[in-house]
Structure formats: C-alpha cells, structure tokens
Design a protein around this motif. Structure first.
Motif, PDB file in Angstrom:
ATOM      1  N   THR A  23      51.357 -18.688  23.583  1.00  0.00           N
ATOM      2  CA  THR A  23      51.148 -17.239  23.682  1.00  0.00           C
ATOM      3  C   THR A  23      50.887 -16.608  22.325  1.00  0.00           C
ATOM      4  O   THR A  23      50.452 -15.468  22.239  1.00  0.00           O
ATOM      5  CB  THR A  23      52.366 -16.552  24.316  1.00  0.00           C
ATOM      6  OG1 THR A  23      53.513 -16.862  23.521  1.00  0.00           O
ATOM      7  CG2 THR A  23      52.592 -17.039  25.739  1.00  0.00           C
ATOM      8  N   GLY A  40      45.929 -21.134  27.217  1.00  0.00           N
ATOM      9  CA  GLY A  40      47.035 -20.270  27.606  1.00  0.00           C
ATOM     10  C   GLY A  40      48.409 -20.930  27.484  1.00  0.00           C
ATOM     11  O   GLY A  40      49.436 -20.354  27.839  1.00  0.00           O
ATOM     12  N   GLN A  76      44.530 -24.177  18.390  1.00  0.00           N
ATOM     13  CA  GLN A  76      43.433 -23.467  19.056  1.00  0.00           C
ATOM     14  C   GLN A  76      43.337 -23.885  20.532  1.00  0.00           C
ATOM     15  O   GLN A  76      43.194 -23.026  21.411  1.00  0.00           O
ATOM     16  CB  GLN A  76      42.127 -23.818  18.328  1.00  0.00           C
ATOM     17  CG  GLN A  76      40.912 -23.042  18.814  1.00  0.00           C
ATOM     18  CD  GLN A  76      40.790 -21.714  18.092  1.00  0.00           C
ATOM     19  OE1 GLN A  76      40.837 -21.670  16.861  1.00  0.00           O
ATOM     20  NE2 GLN A  76      40.674 -20.626  18.832  1.00  0.00           N
ATOM     21  N   THR A 131      48.682 -15.818  19.448  1.00  0.00           N
ATOM     22  CA  THR A 131      47.215 -15.841  19.458  1.00  0.00           C
ATOM     23  C   THR A 131      46.608 -15.798  18.059  1.00  0.00           C
ATOM     24  O   THR A 131      45.420 -16.028  17.906  1.00  0.00           O
ATOM     25  CB  THR A 131      46.665 -14.657  20.275  1.00  0.00           C
ATOM     26  OG1 THR A 131      47.287 -13.470  19.769  1.00  0.00           O
ATOM     27  CG2 THR A 131      46.973 -14.828  21.747  1.00  0.00           C
ATOM     28  N   ASP A 132      47.405 -15.494  17.038  1.00  0.00           N
ATOM     29  CA  ASP A 132      46.856 -15.465  15.686  1.00  0.00           C
ATOM     30  C   ASP A 132      46.877 -16.893  15.126  1.00  0.00           C
ATOM     31  O   ASP A 132      47.874 -17.360  14.580  1.00  0.00           O
ATOM     32  CB  ASP A 132      47.660 -14.513  14.801  1.00  0.00           C
ATOM     33  CG  ASP A 132      46.955 -14.243  13.473  1.00  0.00           C
ATOM     34  OD1 ASP A 132      46.292 -15.177  12.955  1.00  0.00           O
ATOM     35  OD2 ASP A 132      47.054 -13.127  12.960  1.00  0.00           O
ATOM     36  N   VAL A 144      46.054 -22.241  22.484  1.00  0.00           N
ATOM     37  CA  VAL A 144      45.815 -20.809  22.683  1.00  0.00           C
ATOM     38  C   VAL A 144      44.769 -20.617  23.775  1.00  0.00           C
ATOM     39  O   VAL A 144      44.937 -19.806  24.689  1.00  0.00           O
ATOM     40  CB  VAL A 144      45.359 -20.149  21.358  1.00  0.00           C
ATOM     41  CG1 VAL A 144      44.865 -18.729  21.605  1.00  0.00           C
ATOM     42  CG2 VAL A 144      46.499 -20.158  20.332  1.00  0.00           C
ATOM     43  N   GLU A 145      43.690 -21.405  23.697  1.00  0.00           N
ATOM     44  CA  GLU A 145      42.593 -21.239  24.665  1.00  0.00           C
ATOM     45  C   GLU A 145      43.019 -21.579  26.090  1.00  0.00           C
ATOM     46  O   GLU A 145      42.570 -20.952  27.046  1.00  0.00           O
ATOM     47  CB  GLU A 145      41.385 -22.091  24.259  1.00  0.00           C
ATOM     48  CG  GLU A 145      40.588 -21.395  23.159  1.00  0.00           C
ATOM     49  CD  GLU A 145      39.556 -22.289  22.489  1.00  0.00           C
ATOM     50  OE1 GLU A 145      39.293 -23.400  23.010  1.00  0.00           O
ATOM     51  OE2 GLU A 145      39.040 -21.879  21.433  1.00  0.00           O
TER      52      GLU A 145
END
Lengths: 232, 232
Positions: free
Chosen positions: B149, B146, B140, B151-152, B143-144
């Motif tokens: 890449t 960046g 997480q 995102t799931d 993802v946050e």
C-alpha cells in the motif's frame, strides 16, 4: 543550550585563545570531512585553520582524533537542538517523527554540516553520543509505552538510522527533489514499520513542525568549544 | 549463469591471458576495498595482483575505474544469484523478503565481498545495475499489483536499501549476533512498512529460504571476466 555553571571561573585570555585555535581546527576538519577528504595531511588542515602546525598537537593526538571530534561536535549540537524542540512532546510516535522530519530537512538546509554527518554515517550506529542514542531512546520509549508494537529495538534503530542516512544521500543527489515531502513520506513509512496505523502515521507526519534554527549550529562552534575549555 | 552464445568464437590464448590479468586486478581491488583502502597506489594494486604496472592501463584508465568495476562485479553477481533464487516466486512480498533475508545472511557468510558492497554503499542508490534496481523492481511490482500500500517507490527504496546497508554494518560490528534472526526481523519490519499486515509479514519471514550458493560468487570472478572479454 548548556550554560557554564555560575561558579565557573571567568575564562582567561589564554583559555580563550586556546579555545579559538581548537574551534578553528574543528571547523577546518568539518569542511574537509564535508568534501570527503579524510586523507588530507595535517599541515593542510592547520593551514586551512590558519594556525601553526605545532598548535595542532596541543589539542589533538592525531588527525583521526580531530576528525572524530569534528563529527561528534556536529552530532551533539544537532542532537541537543532536536531534543530541545521535542522536550514537551509526550507521544513517542510524535517525538520520533518530529526529529526524523527535522533531520530530513536539515540536509538541504545545511548541506555542509549534513555531509559531515553522512561521511561518518557508519560510525553513527555504534556511537555512544550524538544521534543514534537519541533514536534508540525515542524508539525504546515507544515500545515501553506500548505505542510501538515492534519490539526488537536494535533492528528498529538500524532500519531508522539506515533510512535516515540514505534519505540524506538522496536529498543531496537530487537537488530538485522536495526534501520536506520526501522526508515526511519516509517518516510515515517508518511509523508504520514501528506499528502505528497508516492513517495515524499520515496524520502525525502532517502536523506542523517547530522551527529548526540551524544558524546556531555553525555559529556555536566557537561558543561550544570555549565553554568546554572554560569548564575543564 | 549466462553462457556465451553458441556463435561466439572460441577465446584465444591471448584473450584468456588478458581476461586473467583483468580478473586478478579486480580481485586485488576487491580485497583493498573490503579493507576500506581506496587510497592504495596503483603500484600496490598491481603488485597484489601479481601483474606488471603497464598491464593495469591496458585494462583501466584510472584506479577509480578499477574500483568501480570491482564493486559492480560483486553487485551484479549477487543480484543475478538473488534473481535466480526468486525467479519462480509470484508474490512480490515474498520475493522482496527472500532477497532481503538472503542478503542479510550474505554479510556473515561472505564478509569480504559484503564489505566491498558496504564500502560503496552510497553509490548503490544511484547505480543503474546491481542491487538497487532489483529492490526497486520488486517494490514496484508490489505496488502495481496492490500487494503493497506504500506508493512512494523512491522513498520505499531509500528506506529498504538504507536498512539493508546498516543491517550489514551491524552484523559486522557484532560477530556474536544471530544474523539470520536479526535479518528476518528487519525484513518483517520493512514488509509492515510497505503495507503488509504484521501477521502476514511474520509468516512470510518465517518461510524456509532457498540455499544461497556464495562460493560461486568468488570463484566466478575469472569465469565472468573471461566470458565478458570473449563475448566482446
């Protein structure tokens, strides 16, 4: 699928009866396996199969042997179905993704058979037949053709089979989850892992899928074991 | 690790004795779990722990509850150790890879504790404490920021935990395999899956690792349960 060769003798009535008994035991074992009940006494299995306890030992030396046969049976049938559906696919990336995407959908479509596989998940990795050798073959083909840049095939197989197994677990644990969408995102992720570009991975996992005929997987139990005995 | 707060009362002798009994039961359960023997009668567990069968029910309502406590205990300790070792790491990709690489080495280093975790692998995914929430937190964060890449997050967690679990299985099944090399290749593959470039993934997984102190994981059993009881 495999037809008995033309030269095979017509199975006798006794052969057919034996095959039906064996198939009933395999089906009963599969239903216990699907519930995780591997400690069930042999007597309970023969009662569920509606055969005498003596019949059991005509077919299997032990309960473990029966359970092994029950798991192998599901995995071999499923492997054969996936092979048939991807036989004309030349691109190893598409072949790998197609099998993975169909397998993901299988968990929701055939929960009982799926659980038979998942309850023996750790045995899958070392199995010489069934699903893992097919994953290995597809990944190996991709590495050899240069389609995949990940060259450690052992590690790729472990990651792919591990992801596939836990995906099945997630799909069972969350009945409201969109199994197709989740599976396609996982297939896409694994293609990236193998070295396919993100854009291409997404395109491959958005392609239409062949129809997965699962009814035959259950119905074929009798047929498969009859063929097996008639041919032997 | 966690120290009892200064205001806690000194544990009494009776508290300490209770804690020792509980710890002995947890350790016994862990050794049965490591061998996959979850059908062991309670009496066998209390005999292995060298405590009376009556004591069992002072601490646990059922065998399942004990086994759950035994698994949670290993996972919480290991999670805390991994957290401590990655607490100063700012890059989520490095944090994820470091935990994964240390976890891979843990299977060979602490085969018994590793098997406790692997035998409950499917429960890990839904667990609210222990390892899976830490994997989710690290992914997480990536993802946050960046950094990743992909995102799931759900799918990423399933793939990462599945790969980690099957990697452990492979390391146990092949005692001659280089666990460090295999684990680093898997970590690299998962970073690519998450969206890190191949070159960077390789560089990250070639970095020196902090020392994984595993002796404390076994030795801490008594300590942790004593703390737990004293604090309650």
């Amino acid at each position: 699928m495999t037809q008995a060769p033309a030269s095979s003798p017509e199975p006798t009535r006794s052969h057919r009866r034996k095959a039906q008994t064996r198939a009933a035991l395999v089906r009963a074992a599969q239903s216990f396996l699907a519930q995780g009940q591997t400690n069930t006494p042999v007597l309970d299995i023969t009662q569920a199969a509606d055969v005498g306890i003596g019949s059991f030992y005509n077919h299997f030396e032990s309960k473990d042997q029966l359970f092994e046969a029950a798991v192998d049976h599901v995995m071999d049938l499923l492997g054969a179905v996936l092979d048939e559906l991807t036989t004309d696919v030349d691109d190893p990336a598409v072949a790998f993704a197609t099998s993975f995407r169909l397998m993901g959908r299988f968990h929701r479509r055939e929960p009982q058979l799926s659980k038979v596989i998942l309850h023996s998940a750790f045995d899958i990795l070392g199995a010489q037949t069934g699903l893992a050798p097919r994953v290995r073959r597809d990944i190996q083909a991709g590495v050899e053709s240069g389609r995949f840049t990940m060259t450690d095939v052992d590690v790729a197989v472990v990651c792919a089979v591990g992801a596939a197994t836990f995906l099945g677990q997630l799909i069972h644990a969350e009945p409201d989850r969109d199994d197709a969408e989740t599976t396609d995102r996982a297939a896409e992720a694994l293609l990236r892992m193998l070295g396919v570009s993100a854009n291409e991975a997404r395109a491959i996992c958005g392609r239409p899928l062949p129809e997965l005929q699962t009814a035959g997987l259950r119905g074929a139990v009798d047929k498969a074991t009859t063929d097996g005995l008639a041919a032997s």
